[in-house]
Design a protein around this motif. Structure first.
Motif, mmCIF file in Angstrom:
data_model
loop_
_atom_site.group_PDB
_atom_site.id
_atom_site.type_symbol
_atom_site.label_atom_id
_atom_site.label_comp_id
_atom_site.label_asym_id
_atom_site.label_seq_id
_atom_site.Cartn_x
_atom_site.Cartn_y
_atom_site.Cartn_z
ATOM 1 N N MET A 1 -6.287 23.272 -3.668
ATOM 2 C CA MET A 1 -6.009 22.408 -2.935
ATOM 3 C C MET A 1 -4.758 22.156 -3.268
ATOM 4 O O MET A 1 -4.284 21.523 -4.430
ATOM 5 C CB MET A 1 -6.799 21.743 -3.790
ATOM 6 N N MET A 2 -4.279 21.523 -1.947
ATOM 7 C CA MET A 2 -2.798 20.680 -2.435
ATOM 8 C C MET A 2 -3.530 19.168 -2.620
ATOM 9 O O MET A 2 -4.287 18.378 -2.349
ATOM 10 C CB MET A 2 -1.845 20.304 -1.225
ATOM 11 N N ALA A 3 -3.149 18.909 -4.268
ATOM 12 C CA ALA A 3 -3.579 18.003 -5.120
ATOM 13 C C ALA A 3 -3.454 16.547 -3.993
ATOM 14 O O ALA A 3 -2.447 16.311 -3.604
ATOM 15 C CB ALA A 3 -3.738 17.608 -5.784
ATOM 16 N N PRO A 4 -4.608 15.421 -3.897
ATOM 17 C CA PRO A 4 -4.775 14.369 -3.246
ATOM 18 C C PRO A 4 -3.387 13.372 -3.444
ATOM 19 O O PRO A 4 -2.670 13.562 -5.125
ATOM 20 C CB PRO A 4 -6.230 13.214 -3.612
ATOM 21 N N HIS A 5 -2.107 13.583 -3.160
ATOM 22 C CA HIS A 5 -0.798 12.659 -3.123
ATOM 23 C C HIS A 5 -0.165 11.564 -2.165
ATOM 24 O O HIS A 5 -1.082 11.763 -0.801
ATOM 25 C CB HIS A 5 -0.080 13.945 -3.470
ATOM 26 N N VAL A 6 0.827 11.037 -2.332
ATOM 27 C CA VAL A 6 1.598 9.676 -1.712
ATOM 28 C C VAL A 6 3.019 9.954 -0.975
ATOM 29 O O VAL A 6 3.303 9.923 -2.044
ATOM 30 C CB VAL A 6 1.193 8.186 -2.152
ATOM 31 N N ASN A 7 3.208 10.466 -0.069
ATOM 32 C CA ASN A 7 4.893 10.441 0.322
ATOM 33 C C ASN A 7 4.993 9.210 0.053
ATOM 34 O O ASN A 7 5.254 8.212 1.234
ATOM 35 C CB ASN A 7 4.960 10.965 1.286
ATOM 36 N N PRO A 8 5.959 8.054 -0.986
ATOM 37 C CA PRO A 8 6.156 7.424 -0.979
ATOM 38 C C PRO A 8 7.649 6.873 0.178
ATOM 39 O O PRO A 8 8.024 5.742 0.266
ATOM 40 C CB PRO A 8 7.052 6.665 -2.667
ATOM 41 N N ARG A 9 8.231 7.799 0.643
ATOM 42 C CA ARG A 9 9.344 7.609 1.379
ATOM 43 C C ARG A 9 9.081 8.150 2.783
ATOM 44 O O ARG A 9 11.028 7.865 3.465
ATOM 45 C CB ARG A 9 10.579 8.411 0.434
ATOM 46 N N ALA A 10 8.432 8.257 2.734
ATOM 47 C CA ALA A 10 8.590 9.202 4.490
ATOM 48 C C ALA A 10 7.514 9.851 4.750
ATOM 49 O O ALA A 10 5.928 9.944 4.629
ATOM 50 C CB ALA A 10 9.449 10.670 4.267
ATOM 51 N N THR A 11 7.318 9.337 6.312
ATOM 52 C CA THR A 11 6.161 10.109 7.407
ATOM 53 C C THR A 11 5.970 11.735 7.105
ATOM 54 O O THR A 11 7.787 12.540 7.667
ATOM 55 C CB THR A 11 5.368 10.012 8.657
ATOM 56 N N PRO B 1 7.220 13.321 -3.544
ATOM 57 C CA PRO B 1 5.556 13.356 -3.649
ATOM 58 C C PRO B 1 4.868 12.400 -5.236
ATOM 59 O O PRO B 1 5.338 13.170 -5.874
ATOM 60 C CB PRO B 1 4.837 13.953 -3.487
ATOM 61 N N GLN B 2 4.250 11.291 -5.191
ATOM 62 C CA GLN B 2 2.988 11.008 -5.793
ATOM 63 C C GLN B 2 1.888 11.869 -6.055
ATOM 64 O O GLN B 2 0.957 11.518 -4.933
ATOM 65 C CB GLN B 2 3.413 9.470 -5.814
ATOM 66 N N PHE B 3 1.853 13.024 -6.761
ATOM 67 C CA PHE B 3 0.230 12.907 -6.760
ATOM 68 C C PHE B 3 -0.631 12.457 -7.675
ATOM 69 O O PHE B 3 -0.105 11.605 -8.587
ATOM 70 C CB PHE B 3 0.568 14.432 -7.755
ATOM 71 N N LEU B 4 -1.052 11.877 -6.987
ATOM 72 C CA LEU B 4 -2.671 10.655 -7.989
ATOM 73 C C LEU B 4 -3.520 11.536 -8.792
ATOM 74 O O LEU B 4 -4.195 10.795 -9.292
ATOM 75 C CB LEU B 4 -4.112 10.036 -7.254
ATOM 76 N N VAL B 5 -3.449 13.020 -8.721
ATOM 77 C CA VAL B 5 -4.309 14.082 -9.629
ATOM 78 C C VAL B 5 -4.095 15.673 -10.318
ATOM 79 O O VAL B 5 -3.445 15.685 -9.512
ATOM 80 C CB VAL B 5 -6.158 13.778 -9.104
ATOM 81 N N GLY B 6 -4.458 15.326 -11.539
ATOM 82 C CA GLY B 6 -4.008 16.663 -11.771
ATOM 83 C C GLY B 6 -2.342 16.682 -12.975
ATOM 84 O O GLY B 6 -2.753 15.087 -13.777
ATOM 85 N N ALA B 7 -2.372 17.585 -14.022
ATOM 86 C CA ALA B 7 -1.121 17.037 -14.893
ATOM 87 C C ALA B 7 -0.271 17.126 -14.794
ATOM 88 O O ALA B 7 0.186 16.446 -16.099
ATOM 89 C CB ALA B 7 -1.604 18.995 -15.470
ATOM 90 N N THR B 8 -0.100 16.689 -13.933
ATOM 91 C CA THR B 8 1.353 15.905 -13.962
ATOM 92 C C THR B 8 1.160 13.964 -12.893
ATOM 93 O O THR B 8 2.231 13.991 -12.229
ATOM 94 C CB THR B 8 2.711 16.659 -13.630
ATOM 95 N N SER B 9 0.334 13.876 -12.727
ATOM 96 C CA SER B 9 -0.374 13.271 -11.668
ATOM 97 C C SER B 9 -0.293 11.020 -12.320
ATOM 98 O O SER B 9 0.141 11.106 -13.665
ATOM 99 C CB SER B 9 -1.543 13.007 -11.032
ATOM 100 N N LEU B 10 -0.006 10.386 -11.277
ATOM 101 C CA LEU B 10 0.094 9.048 -11.723
ATOM 102 C C LEU B 10 -1.009 8.525 -12.937
ATOM 103 O O LEU B 10 -0.769 7.809 -13.738
ATOM 104 C CB LEU B 10 0.317 7.823 -10.430
ATOM 105 N N MET B 11 -1.992 9.021 -12.083
ATOM 106 C CA MET B 11 -3.187 9.090 -13.012
ATOM 107 C C MET B 11 -2.738 8.970 -15.003
ATOM 108 O O MET B 11 -3.288 8.754 -15.594
ATOM 109 C CB MET B 11 -4.488 9.684 -12.697
ATOM 110 N N ARG B 12 -2.738 10.377 -14.608
ATOM 111 C CA ARG B 12 -2.287 10.896 -15.908
ATOM 112 C C ARG B 12 -1.155 10.068 -17.080
ATOM 113 O O ARG B 12 -1.109 9.777 -18.224
ATOM 114 C CB ARG B 12 -1.827 11.965 -16.717
#
Length: 491
Positions: free
Chosen positions: A339-349, A414-425
């Motif tokens: 799985m590609m971890a849940p993430h957000v593209n802050p700059r682009a579609t 991309p901003q990853f929401l979950v994982g070892a290098t995520s925003l949450m961490r």
């Protein structure tokens, strides 16, 4: 009883809010051209237009919609060309970025009044600016050419997804030159109307045509196929033969004929000198046209790689022509079940095309409700609006490979929401715990449980990776045994 009533009211309010949100975004998506996608297909591109179809190939375009939720729209094009075929000279009202999915191609285009030709191989990315005259050739004798392209509708005249202006052509398609009044075109070419009629009425096979390999090559076609040394020898021989022929002529030739022959010999010598002057000039021009190089996606090392997959991205700093178009490119492969971890593209579609395999994509609305959760397979095209959280998951049966374009030539980050290098961490602390209404210890335990980043394992993906490692290990231990037992003595 009172608690049950309160809970029921809260559920109804929540359901109403979700329904209102889904209704708003769906309405935004439907505003353009009466497009009514099914709820589970909201962010799949399905509005396919066939632009060209001939015996030699075809081109289709998926048109993007999205109303106000899209920061910038891109249309996605697919070109298929049979072996030894030509997409005739034309120019477009839109910038055209091509990716050679399979096969090899030659692209020729006019740059600063000079013809520049570029040979492209599988994995190459190349940009053709709007308004630039170009042609495409499938140079292979036995392989079909497949190209995926991005087309920017912001530059289009709005008549269609894009507009071709064919320079070459005849009866079908018509050349743009054939629209001029006969006297004007005769004057412009300085050629008779009868001669021009032959040119502007002969081609009727469509915009993609087979190259006529059955017709014998002309002397100049053969000449251009020679290497530099052979060209020189060939021209020298032609001049020498011409001069020997002149010496054998009768001495009674009149002065006018002698002068004409002298001029012809002089012309041949000038041609001999100019051909190789031009080749030196062409070498310099190749250096000058360095900005028109291609960039191969398959030759690049992954930006990220682990046991569960890899990803690579191209932006304007990697391939300068992308900067002019404001487009980025990416390529991802997920191993079976990963799985590609849940993430957000802050700059682009993001626009994605499934190249191989199958899986699932889920996209989330801003209020945290599900926007789309659907199965994707080879050939499907999806898009994810800027800021919308999403993830892709490969099926258990095999890897999922997808390629695509982003609407920014800057590093997407991309901003990853979950994982070892995520925003949450990164944001872990009392504030984050308070936001979720739990203790900091509980929050840390949950956030730190995932040791992988970016591409994450699922239970079946972990098993797949374990099996692969085990098989590799067994092979490494088995090989010395085979050598000891003398099984591989023949090597």
């Amino acid at each position: 009883m009172a608690n049950r009533t309160t809970l029921l009211v809260l559920v109804l309010v929540l359901c109403h809010g979700v329904a209102m949100t889904m209704g708003f975004w769906k309405k935004e998506m439907e505003k353009e051209q009466h497009w009514h996608p099914k709820p589970d297909k909201l962010f799949l591109m399905q509005h396919l237009k066939r632009m060209v179809k001939t015996d030699a190939g075809e081109m289709s375009v998926l048109e993007s919609f999205g109303g106000r939720i899209m920061d910038r729209r891109l249309n996605i094009g697919f070109i298929t060309m049979e072996p030894r075929s030509l997409f005739i000279p034309q120019y477009l009202d839109s910038t055209f970025i091509i990716f050679v999915r399979s096969g090899e191609a030659k692209v020729g285009f006019v740059y600063k009044s000079k013809l520049v030709e570029k040979h492209l191989k599988m994995g190459d990315v190349y940009r053709i600016p709007s308004g630039s005259a170009f042609y495409l050739v499938n140079t292979m004798e036995d392989q079909t050419l497949h190209i995926i392209s991005s087309i920017d509708p912001a530059e289009s005249m709005g008549i269609s997804v894009f507009q071709s202006f064919f320079i070459g052509g005849g009866a079908q398609p018509a050349s743009i030159l054939s629209g001029f009044e006969p006297k004007i075109i005769e004057t412009a070419f300085n050629v008779s109307g009868a001669e021009l009629k032959k040119i502007f009425t002969r081609q009727h096979e469509g915009p993609i045509v087979h190259l006529d390999s059955s017709r014998p090559s002309s002397i100049w076609t053969k000449f251009l196929q020679l290497n530099e040394e052979d060209k020189l020898q060939h021209l020298k021989k032609m001049v020498e033969d011409w001069e020997e022929h002149d010496d054998d002529d009768d001495v009674d030739d009149d002065e006018e004929e002698e002068e004409q022959q002298q001029q012809t010999r002089l012309s041949w010598r000038k041609l001999l000198e100019s051909v190789f002057r031009n080749e030196k000039k062409e070498t310099k021009e190749k250096v000058a046209h360095k900005s028109h190089h291609s960039c191969n996606l398959y030759d690049r090392k992954p930006d990220f790689k682990n046991d569960y997959g890899w990803s690579v991205a191209l932006d304007g700093s990697d391939y300068h022509p992308l900067k002019k178009s404001g487009i980025g490119i990416y390529h991802v492969t997920l191993s079976a079940g990963s799985m590609m971890a849940p993430h957000v593209n802050p700059r682009a579609t993001e626009y994605g095309i499934v190249l191989k395999g199958s899986g699932r994509i889920q996209i989330i609305f801003p209020n945290g409700s599900n926007a789309m959760d659907t199965h994707i397979k080879e050939g499907d095209v999806f898009f994810v609006p800027r800021y919308f959280p999403f993830c892709q998951i490969a099926s258990r049966n095999g890897p999922l490979e997808f390629f695509g374009f982003t609407t920014s030539a800057r590093k997407n980050r991309p901003q990853f929401l979950v994982g070892a290098t995520s925003l949450m961490r990164t944001m872990m602390g009392p504030e984050l715990a308070t936001a979720f209404g739990v203790s900091e210890d509980t929050m840390k335990r949950v956030v730190n449980a995932q040791h992988e980043s970016v591409i994450l394992p699922t239970p079946w993906a972990e098993q797949h990776a374990h099996n692969a490692k085990q098989k590799k290990k067994e092979g490494e231990t088995r090989l010395p045994k085979l050598i000891r037992n003398g099984v591989i003595m023949g090597f």
